[in-house]
Write a protein that holds these residues in place. Structure first.
Motif, PDB file in Angstrom:
ATOM      1  N   PHE A 281      39.311  32.766  40.585  1.00 33.35           N
ATOM      2  CA  PHE A 281      39.664  33.753  41.596  1.00 33.35           C
ATOM      3  C   PHE A 281      40.946  34.466  41.150  1.00 33.35           C
ATOM      4  N   ASP A 288      45.696  38.977  48.825  1.00 34.23           N
ATOM      5  CA  ASP A 288      44.290  39.337  49.058  1.00 34.23           C
ATOM      6  C   ASP A 288      43.443  38.956  47.843  1.00 34.23           C
ATOM      7  N   TYR A 291      39.233  39.380  43.012  1.00 26.23           N
ATOM      8  CA  TYR A 291      38.209  39.120  41.989  1.00 26.23           C
ATOM      9  C   TYR A 291      37.737  37.680  42.100  1.00 26.23           C
ATOM     10  N   LYS A 297      30.656  32.172  42.971  1.00 30.51           N
ATOM     11  CA  LYS A 297      29.508  32.381  43.870  1.00 30.51           C
ATOM     12  C   LYS A 297      28.648  31.130  43.949  1.00 30.51           C
ATOM     13  N   ALA A 300      30.174  28.447  46.058  1.00 27.09           N
ATOM     14  CA  ALA A 300      30.069  28.813  47.468  1.00 27.09           C
ATOM     15  C   ALA A 300      28.670  28.508  48.000  1.00 27.09           C
ATOM     16  N   GLU A 301      27.653  28.827  47.199  1.00 25.88           N
ATOM     17  CA  GLU A 301      26.276  28.514  47.603  1.00 25.88           C
ATOM     18  C   GLU A 301      26.066  27.018  47.739  1.00 25.88           C
ATOM     19  N   CYS A 305      28.293  28.387  51.821  1.00 26.71           N
ATOM     20  CA  CYS A 305      29.168  29.482  52.248  1.00 26.71           C
ATOM     21  C   CYS A 305      28.556  30.797  51.779  1.00 26.71           C
ATOM     22  N   SER A 306      28.529  31.785  52.658  1.00 26.18           N
ATOM     23  CA  SER A 306      27.943  33.071  52.293  1.00 26.18           C
ATOM     24  C   SER A 306      28.846  33.877  51.381  1.00 26.18           C
ATOM     25  N   ASP A 307      30.135  33.556  51.370  1.00 24.35           N
ATOM     26  CA  ASP A 307      31.106  34.302  50.566  1.00 24.35           C
ATOM     27  C   ASP A 307      32.003  33.323  49.827  1.00 24.35           C
ATOM     28  N   PRO A 308      32.356  33.607  48.543  1.00 23.08           N
ATOM     29  CA  PRO A 308      33.225  32.682  47.796  1.00 23.08           C
ATOM     30  C   PRO A 308      34.554  32.388  48.469  1.00 23.08           C
ATOM     31  N   SER A 309      35.038  33.319  49.312  1.00 21.63           N
ATOM     32  CA  SER A 309      36.301  33.059  50.003  1.00 21.63           C
ATOM     33  C   SER A 309      36.192  31.864  50.949  1.00 21.63           C
ATOM     34  N   GLY A 310      34.958  31.470  51.268  1.00 22.10           N
ATOM     35  CA  GLY A 310      34.764  30.342  52.178  1.00 22.10           C
ATOM     36  C   GLY A 310      35.193  29.008  51.609  1.00 22.10           C
TER      37      GLY A 310
END
Length: 758
Positions: A281, A288, A291, A297, A300-301, A305-310
């Motif tokens: 990241f 913020d 990248y 990704k 996250a999956e 999590c739907s988004d890597p930020s999760g």
């Protein structure tokens, strides 16, 4: 497009049907033409002079001439008329060579629909050539002003005729390419392009010729005079006559090698992050997320999590700002998502005012650490259990021995005899408890023999039916094929008893179905629940046999699954179980070089699977002692007893003397050596405990004494298994071990067997 003038086409083709197809294709197109068909070299040479074509169409493969030779002949007679190759197949290298030598185009026979367009293009090019003289005049008029500008530019400026050859080259060619301008005049730039770039350049140049439009700059590699390649970027401008006809090209090229190298470096650096198998990241100076790579990704999956930020911690912004402000790394910050643990480390890049973060899923590593701690705990408990059992076996030997002596004493009243009997029975029950402890610690004696599991289990289950009660349905599924395993039948039977009774208790009071199945496996299974308590399969491989005990009971809760093999752990009510049953199962199975797999679901049932190797392994096996009658033994013989436990020593001395033996006793190895040296008469038997003080073992005592007394017989005893002690007792010395606790009669049988053996 309709040609205003008829096109004279000379067709060189040796296959009549192919020639007819070509003519048919041209007839179908809107082309006014006349043609002459020839099929060999001689006719072709004659037709060039007599027919005077303005377009030549030639096959590439002919019996006495090929396309390249025909091209050269045509160019020799008419250097500027279009020459089009029509062939069934041609490789790229040959096609490039044909184009280099001046072919206008090449068309595959399977794509003849391209031929009319190719002819039209060639004819237009021919017309352009015919206007060349006029165009050259215009070029010369412009040249004076253009030359002044071009010769003072660092970029390479060139003029090209309609065939692409250089007609003017600016002096900067020497600096850029190492060639003087006059060395390049009349040559084609295709002679210098990198072979891999030629198709791309030719395609873009063809588009310019067709549309007369200037595309984006063309980037390609070009060879310098020293044979090095550099990258150039070329802008192409179409030169037209006053009536709008294309009469040439103007190009301006500059060296972009440094830029290309920088782009390649940037691509490599970008690939390092994007293709990194670990999640990466990047955060801005404001905290913020700017990248993340593909691995981010994926992780996250993995945690839904739907988004890597999760996968980032909630306070990630403050972590980023703090790291950037202090310019210090912040490592191993954990983010827990469901049952997964993500470790994140933040690295500030002060010059760029960004923070890089690298993530790692450490769930498996944490689980392995838990398993390791469990393994260490289990090993410690096993060592403790074995130590207690060893000392307890000495005590039980004393209790059983003296109880037996009391029972054999004549003239005792009935109450005393009954008390001695109850003491002996109680000690036998205690000995069984000790066996369970030793089984868990894997330090009890295993007598390996071929075992028919079908027969063993079938016989045992017959005795279990009354224990199970009417509410439980018992089913046995034997193996279809006949085979045996190497194991201790008594210990395997104990495994079966404990598993069946546990299954019974799990189904009470409502009852259910209990299934015992036996089946062979070609290789080890995937699952292995024993790893959850710290031990795996020890990398075993080969053929195995599975004993499966499956019930429809209450199942095992997940939180208890990692503890079920611990000694004294039980989920039963107080007084309902000792917590040693599955511990003993675990220890016995491990001693058989197998493992345990548990499949369970709360409210559905449990399947306990025991895997035992099918191959034989007799190493360290203890041969059972065969009994002999006392009449066969001379009880006047001398026995040297080496035992550090004084109470056991006294018992053995009393017992042996009561049978008429001459008894010598020693508490240590040193005492045993001294007695052996000082005693003048024969010593017939050495009875020694294996574990002795002063870092000596019974084996050490035997090895030294037997040097001076080679005829002496050896009998070892211990509460430990000799296999666990690392001592071999097979072959010549078979039948030389007796396990504590033992009854006096068992000891006498063992002594008799040794004294009467050869």
């Amino acid at each position: 497009m309709t040609n205003a003038l008829r096109t004279r086409i000379l067709l060189l083709e040796d296959v009549q049907s192919d020639a007819e197809l070509i003519v048919k294709e041209l007839s179908a197109a809107d082309i006014e033409f006349e043609h002459l068909h020839v099929s060999n070299r001689s006719d072709f040479e004659s037709a060039l002079k007599g027919f005077r074509p303005n377009v030549v169409i030639s096959d590439f493969f002919l019996p006495d001439i090929n396309g390249l030779e025909a091209l050269k002949l045509s160019k020799r007679v008419y250097p500027h008329i279009p020459f089009i190759i029509v062939t069934g197949s041609i490789n790229e290298e040959t096609a490039v060579e044909c184009m280099r030598l001046g072919a206008s185009d090449y068309v595959l026979k399977e794509r003849l629909e391209r031929l009319p367009m190719s002819i039209n293009t060639a004819v237009e090019a021919m017309r352009a050539f015919e206007a060349k003289e006029k165009a050259e005049t215009a070029l010369r008029e412009r040249e004076a002003s253009f030359r002044l500008l071009a010769e003072n530019m660092s970029d390479l400026v060139c003029l090209h005729d309609l065939s692409g050859c250089y007609v003017y080259v600016s002096p900067s060619s020497y600096k850029l390419l190492g060639y003087k301008p006059e060395e390049l005049i009349g040559l084609s730039p295709y002679d210098f392009f990198h072979p891999d770039d030629i198709p791309k350049v030719r395609a873009e140049s063809h588009d310019i010729a067709l549309r007369g439009e200037v595309p984006n700059p063309i980037a390609c590699r070009i060879r310098r005079k020293n044979d090095d390649y550099i990258w150039i970027e070329t802008l192409v401008q179409v030169i037209k006559s006053d009536n709008g006809e294309v009469i040439g090209l103007q190009t301006a090229s500059r060296d972009i090698t440094d830029r290309k190298q920088a782009e390649a470096k940037i691509e490599r650096l970008a690939a390092f992050a994007s293709q990194n198998p670990n999640p990466v990241f990047e955060f801005s100076k404001d905290g913020d997320l700017t990248y993340f790579n593909f691995a981010a990704k994926r992780i996250a999956e993995l945690v839904d999590c739907s988004d890597p930020s999760g996968v980032l911690p909630e306070n990630v912004k403050s972590i980023v700002l703090s790291s950037l402000k202090s310019e210090k790394e912040m490592r191993n910050i954990k983010s827990i998502i469901g049952d997964r643990t993500i470790s994140l480390s933040f690295f500030p890049i002060p010059k760029s005012r960004v923070v890089h973060c690298y993530a790692e899923d450490i769930t498996e590593r944490l689980n392995m650490e838990v398993h390791l701690r469990e393994a260490q705990k289990m090993e410690t408990v096993g060592q403790l259990a074995a130590g207690i059992a060893h000392d307890f076996n000495n005590i039980l030997t004393i209790i059983q021995g003296h109880a037996s002596l009391i029972q054999e004493t004549p003239g005792l009243n009935e109450l005393t005899v009954e008390s001695a009997k109850n003491i002996r029975i109680a000690s036998e029950r205690a000995a069984y408890l000790t066996k369970q402890l030793l089984a868990f610690g894997r330090k009890q004696i295993v007598r390996i023999r071929p075992v028919d599991l079908n027969a063993l289990i079938s016989n045992s289950l017959q005795r279990f039916r009354d224990l199970l009660g009417k509410s439980i349905e018992l089913k046995f599924e034997p193996a279809e094929c006949h085979f045996r395993v190497q194991g201790d039948a008594e210990l395997l039977n104990q495994v079966l008893i404990n598993l069946v009774l546990n299954a019974r208790d799990a189904m009470l009071p409502g009852g259910g179905k209990l299934t015992v199945a036996v089946y062979p496996l070609a290789s080890e299974p995937v699952a292995d629940t024993s790893e959850e308590i710290g031990e795996g399969r020890d990398n075993l491989s080969g053929r195995y046999t599975c004993i499966e005990v499956r019930d429809t009971g209450c199942g095992i809760e997940r939180r208890n699954l990692t503890r079920i093999f611990e000694p004294f752990f039980t989920t039963k009510d107080v007084g309902k179980g000792s917590g040693l049953g599955l511990s003993m199962v675990y220890g016995i199975v491990k001693q058989h070089r197998g493992w345990v797999d548990v499949e369970t679901e709360a409210g559905v049932g449990t399947a306990m699977k025991i895997y035992i190797p099918c191959y034989a392994d007799d190493e360290g096996a203890i041969t059972e002692i065969e009994g002999v009658t006392p009449e066969e033994v001379d009880f006047k013989k001398t026995i040297l007893v080496v035992e550090d436990d004084i109470a056991v020593q006294r018992l053995l001395s009393t017992l042996l003397k009561s049978k008429g033996f001459n008894v010598l006793v020693a508490s240590t190895a040193a005492e045993a050596f001294s007695i052996s040296e000082e005693y003048e008469n024969s010593i017939d038997l050495l009875l020694t405990d294996i574990v002795l003080p002063d870092d000596m073992t019974g084996r050490d005592v035997a090895d030294k004494i037997i040097i001076d007394r080679p005829e002496i017989k050896i009998l070892y005893s211990s509460g430990y298994s000799p296999e666990w002690l690392g001592m071999g007792f097979g072959g010549q010395s078979s039948g030389n071990f007796i396990s504590k606790p033992f009854m006096p009669s068992e000891l006498m049988d063992a002594i008799n067997a040794k004294l009467t053996s050869e």
